[in-house]
Design a protein around this motif. Structure first.
Motif, PDB file in Angstrom:
ATOM      1  N   ASP A 274      -8.471   0.339  -1.646  1.00 37.85           N
ATOM      2  CA  ASP A 274      -8.673   1.593  -0.913  1.00 37.85           C
ATOM      3  C   ASP A 274      -7.649   2.665  -1.282  1.00 37.85           C
ATOM      4  N   VAL A 275      -6.537   2.241  -1.883  1.00 42.60           N
ATOM      5  CA  VAL A 275      -5.466   3.183  -2.207  1.00 42.60           C
ATOM      6  C   VAL A 275      -5.569   3.681  -3.644  1.00 42.60           C
ATOM      7  N   VAL A 276      -5.751   2.747  -4.585  1.00 37.99           N
ATOM      8  CA  VAL A 276      -5.740   3.131  -6.007  1.00 37.99           C
ATOM      9  C   VAL A 276      -7.129   3.125  -6.636  1.00 37.99           C
TER      10      VAL A 276
ATOM     11  N   THR B 190       0.823  -1.210   0.000  1.00 39.57           N
ATOM     12  CA  THR B 190       0.000   0.000   0.000  1.00 39.57           C
ATOM     13  C   THR B 190       0.859   1.263   0.000  1.00 39.57           C
ATOM     14  N   ALA B 191       2.024   1.211   0.642  1.00 34.31           N
ATOM     15  CA  ALA B 191       2.922   2.370   0.633  1.00 34.31           C
ATOM     16  C   ALA B 191       3.447   2.620  -0.775  1.00 34.31           C
ATOM     17  N   PHE B 192       3.806   1.563  -1.474  1.00 29.92           N
ATOM     18  CA  PHE B 192       4.255   1.719  -2.855  1.00 29.92           C
ATOM     19  C   PHE B 192       3.116   2.251  -3.726  1.00 29.92           C
ATOM     20  N   ALA B 193       1.924   1.696  -3.544  1.00 30.49           N
ATOM     21  CA  ALA B 193       0.780   2.096  -4.361  1.00 30.49           C
ATOM     22  C   ALA B 193       0.428   3.559  -4.164  1.00 30.49           C
TER      23      ALA B 193
ATOM     24  N   ALA C  38       3.445 -15.884 -13.489  1.00 34.31           N
ATOM     25  CA  ALA C  38       2.622 -14.775 -13.969  1.00 34.31           C
ATOM     26  C   ALA C  38       3.003 -13.494 -13.229  1.00 34.31           C
ATOM     27  N   LEU C  39       2.966 -12.393 -13.945  1.00 36.07           N
ATOM     28  CA  LEU C  39       3.204 -11.074 -13.373  1.00 36.07           C
ATOM     29  C   LEU C  39       1.893 -10.315 -13.268  1.00 36.07           C
ATOM     30  N   ILE C  40       1.780  -9.494 -12.230  1.00 38.54           N
ATOM     31  CA  ILE C  40       0.617  -8.625 -12.060  1.00 38.54           C
ATOM     32  C   ILE C  40       1.091  -7.185 -12.211  1.00 38.54           C
ATOM     33  N   LEU C  41       0.546  -6.475 -13.182  1.00 38.90           N
ATOM     34  CA  LEU C  41       0.873  -5.064 -13.399  1.00 38.90           C
ATOM     35  C   LEU C  41      -0.332  -4.222 -13.003  1.00 38.90           C
ATOM     36  N   VAL C  42      -0.104  -3.203 -12.176  1.00 36.82           N
ATOM     37  CA  VAL C  42      -1.190  -2.376 -11.651  1.00 36.82           C
ATOM     38  C   VAL C  42      -0.830  -0.910 -11.834  1.00 36.82           C
ATOM     39  N   GLY C  43      -1.759  -0.136 -12.404  1.00 41.04           N
ATOM     40  CA  GLY C  43      -1.497   1.292 -12.487  1.00 41.04           C
ATOM     41  C   GLY C  43      -2.288   1.989 -13.567  1.00 41.04           C
ATOM     42  N   ARG C  44      -2.445   3.296 -13.413  1.00 41.00           N
ATOM     43  CA  ARG C  44      -3.205   4.099 -14.364  1.00 41.00           C
ATOM     44  C   ARG C  44      -2.527   4.191 -15.723  1.00 41.00           C
ATOM     45  N   ALA C  45      -1.214   3.973 -15.768  1.00 42.35           N
ATOM     46  CA  ALA C  45      -0.510   4.011 -17.046  1.00 42.35           C
ATOM     47  C   ALA C  45      -0.955   2.896 -17.985  1.00 42.35           C
ATOM     48  N   LEU C  46      -1.611   1.873 -17.448  1.00 41.77           N
ATOM     49  CA  LEU C  46      -2.051   0.735 -18.258  1.00 41.77           C
ATOM     50  C   LEU C  46      -3.384   0.974 -18.957  1.00 41.77           C
TER      51      LEU C  46
ATOM     52  N   THR D  78      -0.771 -16.276  -6.631  1.00 40.52           N
ATOM     53  CA  THR D  78      -1.660 -17.097  -5.805  1.00 40.52           C
ATOM     54  C   THR D  78      -2.379 -16.281  -4.731  1.00 40.52           C
ATOM     55  N   ARG D  79      -1.966 -15.014  -4.555  1.00 36.66           N
ATOM     56  CA  ARG D  79      -2.583 -14.165  -3.531  1.00 36.66           C
ATOM     57  C   ARG D  79      -3.306 -12.975  -4.156  1.00 36.66           C
ATOM     58  N   VAL D  80      -3.671 -13.106  -5.405  1.00 45.95           N
ATOM     59  CA  VAL D  80      -4.180 -11.946  -6.138  1.00 45.95           C
ATOM     60  C   VAL D  80      -5.422 -11.341  -5.493  1.00 45.95           C
ATOM     61  N   ARG D  81      -6.326 -12.149  -5.003  1.00 44.50           N
ATOM     62  CA  ARG D  81      -7.556 -11.603  -4.419  1.00 44.50           C
ATOM     63  C   ARG D  81      -7.240 -10.804  -3.143  1.00 44.50           C
ATOM     64  N   GLU D  82      -6.411 -11.356  -2.315  1.00 41.30           N
ATOM     65  CA  GLU D  82      -6.018 -10.671  -1.081  1.00 41.30           C
ATOM     66  C   GLU D  82      -5.299  -9.357  -1.384  1.00 41.30           C
ATOM     67  N   LEU D  83      -4.414  -9.394  -2.376  1.00 41.52           N
ATOM     68  CA  LEU D  83      -3.629  -8.201  -2.703  1.00 41.52           C
ATOM     69  C   LEU D  83      -4.486  -7.105  -3.318  1.00 41.52           C
ATOM     70  N   MET D  84      -5.426  -7.484  -4.167  1.00 45.56           N
ATOM     71  CA  MET D  84      -6.303  -6.480  -4.764  1.00 45.56           C
ATOM     72  C   MET D  84      -7.192  -5.829  -3.709  1.00 45.56           C
ATOM     73  N   ALA D  85      -7.568  -6.604  -2.704  1.00 45.38           N
ATOM     74  CA  ALA D  85      -8.360  -6.030  -1.613  1.00 45.38           C
ATOM     75  C   ALA D  85      -7.541  -4.978  -0.861  1.00 45.38           C
ATOM     76  N   GLU D  86      -6.246  -5.241  -0.694  1.00 47.01           N
ATOM     77  CA  GLU D  86      -5.369  -4.261  -0.042  1.00 47.01           C
ATOM     78  C   GLU D  86      -5.254  -2.991  -0.866  1.00 47.01           C
TER      79      GLU D  86
END
Length: 248
Positions: free
Chosen positions: A179-181, A152-155, A221-229, A168-176
């Motif tokens: 609230d930030v992004v 969340t600090a990085f986000a 698999a890689l997960i890419l997250v951000g408005r640049a996408l 394997t933790r994608v659901r948990e991570l997206m929940a984190e």
């Protein structure tokens, strides 16, 4: 005596550097990560090379193979997936080689995140949207993260996030992250970029977990997250190429 750590790239046999292919062709012994590497990469090896799949070996067993081959005067290549600078255990292996008096060199490779970005045709640093990229992972059954390295600090910086070893933790991570992004923040998941099994999933922080679970992705698999996408990112233009910039 020398061991060559060589970036095997994201998987495609034609995405290795020229130096990497020359080292593989000359090698007597090649240790490679069978879990992540496309077997086609090994076609660059010579016909008499001894190939060792390291996916079932621990670090001490891998080091023993490297040291024994180097001391026998053999040309040794330790292939890594992507680039050795990221999540390759380079530090642990070279520290052991130093203790054994075995020299080593590093040849870079195309990192997986670059192959993923190329596959989806996206620049990860878009003017006035995101000018930084954070390459990170998360902790489950793995090495602990450093103090302050929370997702969340990085986000919160607005940087484009590239999450390794996290599928394997994608659901948990997206929940984190929601609230930030925001739940509508674009997410792209790329499975085995450049390999025959490559798969791209496009969604958002709120929807990507369902897509990943439906596809049954569990590794590589890689997960890419951000408005640049975003396809319609409200981007500015780079000052570097601006006609207003003075050029001597």
């Amino acid at each position: 005596m020398s061991v060559h750590f060589v970036g095997g790239g994201p998987g495609a046999a034609d995405l290795l550097t020229v130096r990497a292919t020359r080292l593989l062709a000359a090698a007597d012994v090649v240790l490679y990560p069978g879990t992540y590497l496309d077997p086609a990469v090994l076609e660059h090896c010579g016909p008499k090379a001894r190939l060792v799949d390291t996916q079932h070996l621990d670090l001490d067993q891998i080091t023993a193979e490297l040291v024994a081959a180097a001391r026998a005067g053999e040309q040794v290549v330790r292939l890594t997936s992507g680039d050795p600078s990221l999540y390759s255990a380079l530090h642990e292996q070279t520290r052991r080689l130093d203790a054994a008096g075995v020299g080593w060199q590093v040849t870079p490779g195309v990192p997986a995140y670059a192959a993923a970005a190329a596959l989806v045709g996206r620049e990860l640093t878009v003017p006035e949207v995101a000018q930084s990229v954070v390459l990170t992972r998360t902790r489950a059954r793995s090495t602990s993260m450093g103090a302050g390295e929370s997702l969340t600090a990085f986000a919160a910086t607005g940087a484009t996030l590239v999450l390794h070893l996290a599928i394997t933790r994608v659901r948990e991570l997206m929940a984190e992250l929601a609230d930030v992004v925001g739940a509508d923040c674009p997410v792209v998941v790329v499975h085995r970029a450049s390999q025959p099994e490559e798969l791209v999933l496009r969604g958002s922080v709120g929807s990507i977990a369902d897509l990943v679970e439906d596809a049954g992705l569990r590794q590589a698999a890689l997960i890419l997250v951000g408005r640049a996408l975003a396809d319609d990112a409200a981007a500015g233009e780079s000052f570097l190429y601006s006609p207003a910039r003075h050029r001597a």
